[in-house]
Design a protein around this motif. Structure first.
Motif, short mmCIF file in Angstrom:
data_model
loop_
_atom_site.label_atom_id
_atom_site.label_comp_id
_atom_site.label_asym_id
_atom_site.label_seq_id
_atom_site.Cartn_x
_atom_site.Cartn_y
_atom_site.Cartn_z
N ILE A 1 141.79 186.97 36.72
CA ILE A 1 143.16 187.31 36.31
C ILE A 1 143.98 186.22 37.53
N LEU A 2 144.91 185.38 37.10
CA LEU A 2 145.87 185.00 38.16
C LEU A 2 147.29 185.46 37.75
N ALA A 3 147.87 186.35 38.66
CA ALA A 3 149.08 186.87 38.45
C ALA A 3 149.72 186.73 40.13
N PRO A 4 150.03 185.65 40.48
CA PRO A 4 150.63 185.37 41.88
C PRO A 4 152.13 185.66 42.19
N LEU A 5 152.78 186.23 41.22
CA LEU A 5 154.11 186.66 41.34
C LEU A 5 154.03 188.09 41.16
N ALA A 6 153.18 188.76 40.82
CA ALA A 6 153.20 190.26 39.99
C ALA A 6 152.74 191.23 41.16
N THR A 7 153.44 192.40 41.23
CA THR A 7 152.90 193.58 41.51
C THR A 7 152.05 194.26 40.59
N VAL A 8 150.88 194.29 40.68
CA VAL A 8 149.77 194.90 39.86
C VAL A 8 149.31 196.24 40.20
N THR A 9 149.31 196.97 38.89
CA THR A 9 148.50 198.13 39.07
C THR A 9 147.26 198.19 38.36
N LEU A 10 146.26 198.42 39.14
CA LEU A 10 145.00 198.36 38.26
C LEU A 10 144.21 199.74 38.14
N ASN A 11 143.94 200.20 36.93
CA ASN A 11 143.60 201.38 36.80
C ASN A 11 142.31 201.39 35.68
N GLY A 12 141.91 202.33 34.86
CA GLY A 12 141.01 202.01 33.88
C GLY A 12 139.59 201.78 34.52
N GLY A 13 138.70 200.72 33.81
CA GLY A 13 137.38 200.65 34.15
C GLY A 13 137.05 199.50 35.06
N GLY A 14 138.44 198.94 35.55
CA GLY A 14 137.74 197.94 36.60
C GLY A 14 137.77 196.60 36.12
N ILE A 15 137.34 195.55 36.90
CA ILE A 15 137.39 194.02 36.47
C ILE A 15 136.00 193.55 37.21
N ASN A 16 135.39 192.70 36.17
CA ASN A 16 134.39 191.89 36.84
C ASN A 16 134.79 190.56 36.75
N GLY A 17 135.15 189.97 38.00
CA GLY A 17 136.08 188.50 37.90
C GLY A 17 136.89 188.48 39.28
N THR A 18 137.31 187.52 39.52
CA THR A 18 138.38 187.23 40.52
C THR A 18 139.94 187.54 40.05
N VAL A 19 140.39 188.29 41.02
CA VAL A 19 142.01 188.83 40.50
C VAL A 19 142.73 188.34 41.79
N VAL A 20 143.79 187.59 41.19
CA VAL A 20 145.01 187.05 42.23
C VAL A 20 146.07 187.77 41.73
N SER A 21 146.85 188.43 42.84
CA SER A 21 148.08 189.29 42.53
C SER A 21 148.78 189.17 44.08
N TYR A 22 150.05 189.50 43.59
CA TYR A 22 151.13 189.31 44.71
C TYR A 22 150.94 190.81 45.59
N ASN A 23 151.37 191.95 45.07
CA ASN A 23 151.17 193.02 45.65
C ASN A 23 150.09 193.81 44.62
N LEU A 24 149.19 194.79 45.11
CA LEU A 24 148.28 195.29 44.27
C LEU A 24 148.02 196.82 44.64
N THR A 25 148.16 197.55 43.76
CA THR A 25 147.76 198.91 43.92
C THR A 25 146.55 199.21 43.13
N GLN A 26 145.21 199.55 43.74
CA GLN A 26 144.01 199.37 43.24
C GLN A 26 143.30 200.54 43.05
N ASN A 27 143.43 201.21 41.86
CA ASN A 27 142.89 202.39 41.47
C ASN A 27 141.55 202.49 40.48
N ALA A 28 140.86 201.11 40.77
CA ALA A 28 139.51 200.66 39.96
C ALA A 28 138.80 199.60 40.82
N GLU A 29 137.87 199.54 40.64
CA GLU A 29 136.95 198.57 41.16
C GLU A 29 137.22 197.21 40.70
#
Length: 306
Positions: free
Chosen positions: A235-263
């Motif tokens: 995921i490429l989201a370089p302008l976004a404040t991202v909230t990550l919940n759920g089952g997580g991500i297998n991959g590279t993640v680009v965010s501006y701000n991140l609240t990380q509640n999943a792996e």
């Protein structure tokens, strides 16, 4: 001290410093880092892989590089975790990896590596510019004629057709990803698929359990992004404040701000980007910057005295 002598001394010393590393492309950064947060990270879940934080790290999650190689910051540092600002957490632990922190370190420690605070030259501004430019460049690409099957929310899938550069491009509305099941992307071997997603505040609610390292979802205009389910694509989201919940991500993640509640976990993005993708030019090493500051500071002081 004579200004010519200072300049000559500086030049002689600088010739003894290591040559700056070769320019690093956006693709290199996506291949190297697992989790790239351009500004602030609130980490409540583990990053399994490498982590870059442009400003402050808060929270108390583990960073576990899982034997992933460290990433060259371009100023003589190769690390598993880089933080441009301060680390203020309830106990940040890095397993078997080195750590570079631009500001203060309150709690970070590592098993099998070193932690260095007060590091000059962590390239936060270069990363922000690179990824925000890249996102705009990818959105400007024309669709390559594949098929986006989005009418059945229980069987969302894409059939990729590559352009002459071996890259397939789609543009979709963010509402497509709000709910349902994402059944993957069919593409010829070696083809990278770029999916440009519109919307300033989309939600990923589809279940995307098929890991595909040749796919990149580009949320080019999102200022907020909520991820509520497992989604195993980069995921490429370089302008976004991202909230990550759920089952997580297998991959590279680009965010501006991140609240990380999943792996966030490997695998890294392994696709190809257009040759026009922006580069990050490594800044000089800290020793060179310090010497330059001393020399030119001395010259300026001499001129003021004169």
């Amino acid at each position: 001290m004579n200004s010519k002598f200072l300049a000559a001394t500086a030049a002689a010393f600088l010739t003894m410093l290591p040559v700056a590393a070769q320019a690093v492309t956006a693709q290199d950064l996506l291949n190297g880092w697992n989790n790239i947060v351009l500004n602030d990270l609130q980490a409540n879940a583990e990053t399994e892989g490498t982590l870059f934080v442009g400003n402050d790290y808060t929270g108390g999650a583990t960073v576990n590089p899982d034997n992933e190689p460290g990433v060259d910051l371009g100023n003589g540092l190769t690390v598993s975790l880089a933080v441009g600002g301060d680390v203020t957490s309830t106990g940040l632990n890095v397993n078997n990896g080195d750590v570079a922190i631009g500001g203060a370190n309150n709690t970070a420690n590592t098993n099998g590596g070193t932690v260095t605070a007060g590091v000059a030259g962590i390239p936060t501004a270069q990363y922000i510019s690179t990824f925000q430019t890249l996102s705009a460049e990818l959105n400007a690409l024309s669709d390559t004629g594949g098929t986006a099957n989005t009418s059945d929310q229980n069987n969302i899938n894409f059939q990729s057709v590559a352009g002459p550069d071996g890259i397939a491009v789609f543009h979709i509305d963010g509402s497509v990803l709000a709910n349902g099941t994402f059944n993957g992307i069919s593409a010829p071997s070696g083809v990278t698929t770029i999916i440009n997603v519109s919307g300033t505040a989309p939600t990923i609610g589809v279940n995307g359990n098929f890991t595909d390292t040749m796919v990149l979802f580009n949320f080019y205009e999102a200022t907020s992004l909520n991820i509520q389910s497992a989604f195993n694509y980069s995921i490429l989201a370089p302008l976004a404040t991202v909230t990550l919940n759920g089952g997580g991500i297998n991959g590279t993640v680009v965010s501006y701000n991140l609240t990380q509640n999943a792996e966030i976990r490997p695998a890294h993005f392994q696709g190809n980007l257009p040759s026009s993708a922006s580069t990050v030019v490594p800044i000089p090493g800290a020793a060179g910057l310090l010497l330059s500051a001393l020399v030119f500071g001395g010259i300026a002081a001499r001129r003021r005295t004169a």
